[in-house]
Write a protein that holds these residues in place. Structure first.
Motif, PDB file in Angstrom:
ATOM      1  N   TYR A 269       0.831  -1.199   0.000  1.00 22.05           N
ATOM      2  CA  TYR A 269       0.000   0.000   0.000  1.00 22.05           C
ATOM      3  C   TYR A 269       0.871   1.257   0.000  1.00 22.05           C
ATOM      4  O   TYR A 269       0.581   2.227  -0.702  1.00 22.05           O
ATOM      5  CB  TYR A 269      -0.936  -0.014   1.205  1.00 22.05           C
TER       6      TYR A 269
ATOM      7  N   LEU B  94       2.372   1.704  -3.427  1.00 24.97           N
ATOM      8  CA  LEU B  94       1.347   2.176  -4.354  1.00 24.97           C
ATOM      9  C   LEU B  94       1.057   3.659  -4.145  1.00 24.97           C
ATOM     10  O   LEU B  94       0.949   4.419  -5.107  1.00 24.97           O
ATOM     11  CB  LEU B  94       0.061   1.367  -4.189  1.00 24.97           C
ATOM     12  N   ARG B  95       0.979   4.075  -2.897  1.00 23.51           N
ATOM     13  CA  ARG B  95       0.731   5.485  -2.600  1.00 23.51           C
ATOM     14  C   ARG B  95       1.863   6.360  -3.132  1.00 23.51           C
ATOM     15  O   ARG B  95       1.633   7.430  -3.700  1.00 23.51           O
ATOM     16  CB  ARG B  95       0.570   5.691  -1.106  1.00 23.51           C
TER      17      ARG B  95
ATOM     18  N   GLN C  69       1.516   6.631  -6.892  1.00 23.28           N
ATOM     19  CA  GLN C  69       0.408   7.513  -7.254  1.00 23.28           C
ATOM     20  C   GLN C  69       0.813   8.974  -7.093  1.00 23.28           C
ATOM     21  O   GLN C  69       0.473   9.822  -7.925  1.00 23.28           O
ATOM     22  CB  GLN C  69      -0.817   7.214  -6.403  1.00 23.28           C
ATOM     23  N   HIS C  70       1.556   9.271  -6.032  1.00 19.12           N
ATOM     24  CA  HIS C  70       2.016  10.642  -5.804  1.00 19.12           C
ATOM     25  C   HIS C  70       2.964  11.071  -6.931  1.00 19.12           C
ATOM     26  O   HIS C  70       2.850  12.172  -7.476  1.00 19.12           O
ATOM     27  CB  HIS C  70       2.708  10.728  -4.442  1.00 19.12           C
TER      28      HIS C  70
ATOM     29  N   VAL D 146       3.225   9.816 -10.026  1.00 17.82           N
ATOM     30  CA  VAL D 146       2.487   9.930 -11.284  1.00 17.82           C
ATOM     31  C   VAL D 146       1.646  11.209 -11.290  1.00 17.82           C
ATOM     32  O   VAL D 146       1.541  11.895 -12.311  1.00 17.82           O
ATOM     33  CB  VAL D 146       1.612   8.685 -11.524  1.00 17.82           C
ATOM     34  N   GLY D 147       1.090  11.570 -10.151  1.00 16.44           N
ATOM     35  CA  GLY D 147       0.309  12.801 -10.060  1.00 16.44           C
ATOM     36  C   GLY D 147       1.161  14.031 -10.319  1.00 16.44           C
ATOM     37  O   GLY D 147       0.726  14.966 -10.996  1.00 16.44           O
TER      38      GLY D 147
ATOM     39  N   ARG E 256       1.918  14.173 -14.037  1.00 13.82           N
ATOM     40  CA  ARG E 256       0.721  14.596 -14.769  1.00 13.82           C
ATOM     41  C   ARG E 256       0.522  16.109 -14.639  1.00 13.82           C
ATOM     42  O   ARG E 256       0.219  16.790 -15.621  1.00 13.82           O
ATOM     43  CB  ARG E 256      -0.507  13.857 -14.234  1.00 13.82           C
TER      44      ARG E 256
END
Length: 55
Positions: free
Chosen positions: A4, A7-8, A11-12, A14-15, A18
């Protein structure tokens, strides 16, 4: 470190990527507009105070 947390972190990351890509895309679009339109909307005056990003 469990899955987890990894994954977090992904995600951070990739954000952030982006967000940077969206900012670059917006800048390119705004710079492609005619000078009189850019002046009317205040571009690039809105971002003149922003320094280089030090991430």
């Amino acid at each position: 470190m469990n899955g987890y947390t990894i994954l977090r972190g992904m995600q951070h990351y990739v954000g952030k990527i982006r967000t940077m890509r969206n900012e670059i895309r917006t800048q390119r679009f705004m710079n492609s507009l005619p000078a009189d339109i850019r002046k009317d909307i205040g571009w690039p005056d809105m971002y003149a105070d922003r320094g280089p990003r030090g991430n």
